[in-house]
Design a protein around this motif. Structure first.
Motif, PDB file in Angstrom:
ATOM      1  N   LEU A   1     -36.847  37.990 -54.711  1.00  0.00           N
ATOM      2  CA  LEU A   1     -36.365  38.944 -53.714  1.00  0.00           C
ATOM      3  C   LEU A   1     -36.540  40.391 -54.154  1.00  0.00           C
ATOM      4  O   LEU A   1     -36.402  41.304 -53.337  1.00  0.00           O
ATOM      5  N   ASP A   2     -36.844  40.597 -55.419  1.00  0.00           N
ATOM      6  CA  ASP A   2     -37.010  41.962 -55.922  1.00  0.00           C
ATOM      7  C   ASP A   2     -38.277  42.620 -55.384  1.00  0.00           C
ATOM      8  O   ASP A   2     -38.333  43.832 -55.245  1.00  0.00           O
TER       9      ASP A   2
ATOM     10  N   SER B   1     -40.024  42.583 -48.970  1.00  0.00           N
ATOM     11  CA  SER B   1     -39.164  43.225 -47.973  1.00  0.00           C
ATOM     12  C   SER B   1     -38.483  42.159 -47.123  1.00  0.00           C
ATOM     13  O   SER B   1     -38.845  40.984 -47.153  1.00  0.00           O
ATOM     14  N   ASP B   2     -37.487  42.597 -46.348  1.00  0.00           N
ATOM     15  CA  ASP B   2     -36.752  41.661 -45.498  1.00  0.00           C
ATOM     16  C   ASP B   2     -37.677  41.017 -44.463  1.00  0.00           C
ATOM     17  O   ASP B   2     -37.579  39.828 -44.182  1.00  0.00           O
ATOM     18  N   GLU B   3     -38.590  41.816 -43.888  1.00  0.00           N
ATOM     19  CA  GLU B   3     -39.514  41.292 -42.881  1.00  0.00           C
ATOM     20  C   GLU B   3     -40.457  40.247 -43.497  1.00  0.00           C
ATOM     21  O   GLU B   3     -40.727  39.210 -42.894  1.00  0.00           O
ATOM     22  N   GLU B   4     -40.940  40.531 -44.702  1.00  0.00           N
ATOM     23  CA  GLU B   4     -41.830  39.581 -45.378  1.00  0.00           C
ATOM     24  C   GLU B   4     -41.089  38.295 -45.722  1.00  0.00           C
ATOM     25  O   GLU B   4     -41.639  37.200 -45.600  1.00  0.00           O
ATOM     26  N   LEU B   5     -39.832  38.428 -46.122  1.00  0.00           N
ATOM     27  CA  LEU B   5     -39.023  37.252 -46.445  1.00  0.00           C
ATOM     28  C   LEU B   5     -38.816  36.381 -45.206  1.00  0.00           C
ATOM     29  O   LEU B   5     -38.988  35.165 -45.253  1.00  0.00           O
ATOM     30  N   LEU B   6     -38.474  37.005 -44.075  1.00  0.00           N
ATOM     31  CA  LEU B   6     -38.302  36.255 -42.831  1.00  0.00           C
ATOM     32  C   LEU B   6     -39.602  35.583 -42.401  1.00  0.00           C
ATOM     33  O   LEU B   6     -39.606  34.435 -41.949  1.00  0.00           O
ATOM     34  N   LYS B   7     -40.720  36.286 -42.565  1.00  0.00           N
ATOM     35  CA  LYS B   7     -42.020  35.702 -42.216  1.00  0.00           C
ATOM     36  C   LYS B   7     -42.316  34.497 -43.097  1.00  0.00           C
ATOM     37  O   LYS B   7     -42.774  33.457 -42.614  1.00  0.00           O
ATOM     38  N   GLU B   8     -42.046  34.603 -44.399  1.00  0.00           N
ATOM     39  CA  GLU B   8     -42.264  33.476 -45.318  1.00  0.00           C
ATOM     40  C   GLU B   8     -41.408  32.277 -44.935  1.00  0.00           C
ATOM     41  O   GLU B   8     -41.874  31.139 -44.939  1.00  0.00           O
TER      42      GLU B   8
ATOM     43  N   ILE C   1     -30.277  30.554 -53.280  1.00  0.00           N
ATOM     44  CA  ILE C   1     -30.334  31.903 -53.851  1.00  0.00           C
ATOM     45  C   ILE C   1     -29.490  31.882 -55.117  1.00  0.00           C
ATOM     46  O   ILE C   1     -28.363  31.404 -55.115  1.00  0.00           O
TER      47      ILE C   1
END
Length: 96
Positions: free
Chosen positions: A52-53, A56-63, A78
């Protein structure tokens, strides 16, 4: 001469019958193998680790959405990377 012709016809008929029987056996084995592979894929749990470091939040949601589309069901763990004993982070369904 007649015995040779009968023997030749018998061998030819046996060859044709065995050819079709082996084709059916091959089809049966292939279908069972496909079903076995599909079952193994469903039973195999896959894992994806994302730090998570560096995301971004958008990339995390996309993944997460891409992984759900690919695998169907998805769960998330987590944990605190600063803890020395990682076993404390994974205590079943309990929040640690």
């Amino acid at each position: 001469m007649m015995k040779e012709v009968i023997l030749l016809l018998t061998v030819l008929v046996m060859f044709i019958v065995c050819f079709f029987v082996m084709g059916k056996i091959g089809y049966f084995i292939n279908e069972n193998y496909k079903a076995f592979i599909i079952e193994e894929r469903e039973n195999t749990q896959s894992c994806k680790i994302i730090s998570l470091d560096k995301i971004s939040d958008e990339e995390l949601l996309k993944e997460i959405h891409d992984y759900q589309k690919k695998c169907g069901k998805a769960g998330m763990i987590i944990y605190d990377s600063k803890k020395k004993d990682k076993r404390q982070c994974f205590d079943g369904n309990k929040a640690v």
